[in-house]
Write an enzyme that holds these catalytic residues in place. Structure first.
Site, PDB file in Angstrom:
ATOM      1  N   CYS A  10       0.854  -1.183   0.000  1.00  0.00           N
ATOM      2  CA  CYS A  10       0.000   0.000   0.000  1.00  0.00           C
ATOM      3  C   CYS A  10       0.897   1.242   0.000  1.00  0.00           C
ATOM      4  CB  CYS A  10      -0.995  -0.004   1.146  1.00  0.00           C
ATOM      5  SG  CYS A  10      -0.306   0.159   2.793  1.00  0.00           S
ATOM      6  N   CYS A  82      -4.288  -0.695  -2.347  1.00  0.00           N
ATOM      7  CA  CYS A  82      -4.815   0.649  -2.568  1.00  0.00           C
ATOM      8  C   CYS A  82      -4.458   1.092  -3.979  1.00  0.00           C
ATOM      9  CB  CYS A  82      -4.303   1.642  -1.527  1.00  0.00           C
ATOM     10  SG  CYS A  82      -2.587   2.149  -1.731  1.00  0.00           S
ATOM     11  N   CYS A  89       3.455   0.936  -8.394  1.00  0.00           N
ATOM     12  CA  CYS A  89       4.185  -0.246  -7.951  1.00  0.00           C
ATOM     13  C   CYS A  89       5.624  -0.189  -8.475  1.00  0.00           C
ATOM     14  CB  CYS A  89       3.481  -1.500  -8.466  1.00  0.00           C
ATOM     15  SG  CYS A  89       4.187  -3.033  -7.847  1.00  0.00           S
TER      16      CYS A  89
END
Length: 148
Positions: A10, A82, A89
């Site tokens: 997250c 999220c 990422c």
């Protein structure tokens, strides 16, 4: 059986990813090495620790960490919890199977609550949604994920 290395990612590694790691260790500790990390490290949210303890899962020994600290772990599955983490990422994590399962942000929800009880209920709702995902859907994702 080889345990799969599963990362919950997250933004700040303070709440949702911590809860998911805790549930994965609780329900699937014999099948996975569970980790949590963030794009940033905001510290573990004390209310997340509190509501997980209510459910019998101890996060008090957890620490908030950056995804980069896990670069040497051969991750099999990365689950972003999220939207921000899904969109940002880190590239080295894309070697693993990536899955996005978004959950509401409990601290953000709690800010809009009228009472402390309602604020806690925001955390509890998300805690339970994450629990249900980890318990009911994660085992199949793990089974479908090849080891690296």
């Amino acid at each position: 059986m080889n345990k799969k290395h599963v990362l919950f990612l997250c933004t700040g590694n303070s709440c949702r990813s911590q809860m998911a790691e805790g549930w994965a260790r609780e329900f699937l500790g014999d099948q996975v090495h569970a980790y949590s990390a963030g794009i940033e490290a905001h510290g573990v949210n004390p209310i997340a620790i509190q509501v997980m303890k209510e459910a019998g899962v101890d996060l008090s020994g957890h620490s908030s960490k950056l995804a980069s600290t896990l670069a040497d772990i051969p991750l099999d599955l990365v689950i972003t919890v999220c939207g921000h983490a899904d969109e940002n990422c880190p590239a080295f994590l894309t070697q693993a199977k990536l899955v996005h399962v978004g959950f509401d942000d409990p601290p953000k929800l709690a800010k809009e609550a009228d009472t402390e009880t309602l604020a806690l209920d925001c955390f509890r709702r998300v805690r339970d949604e994450i629990r249900d995902f980890v318990r009911d859907q994660l085992p199949e994702l793990i089974a479908q994920t090849p080891s690296r």
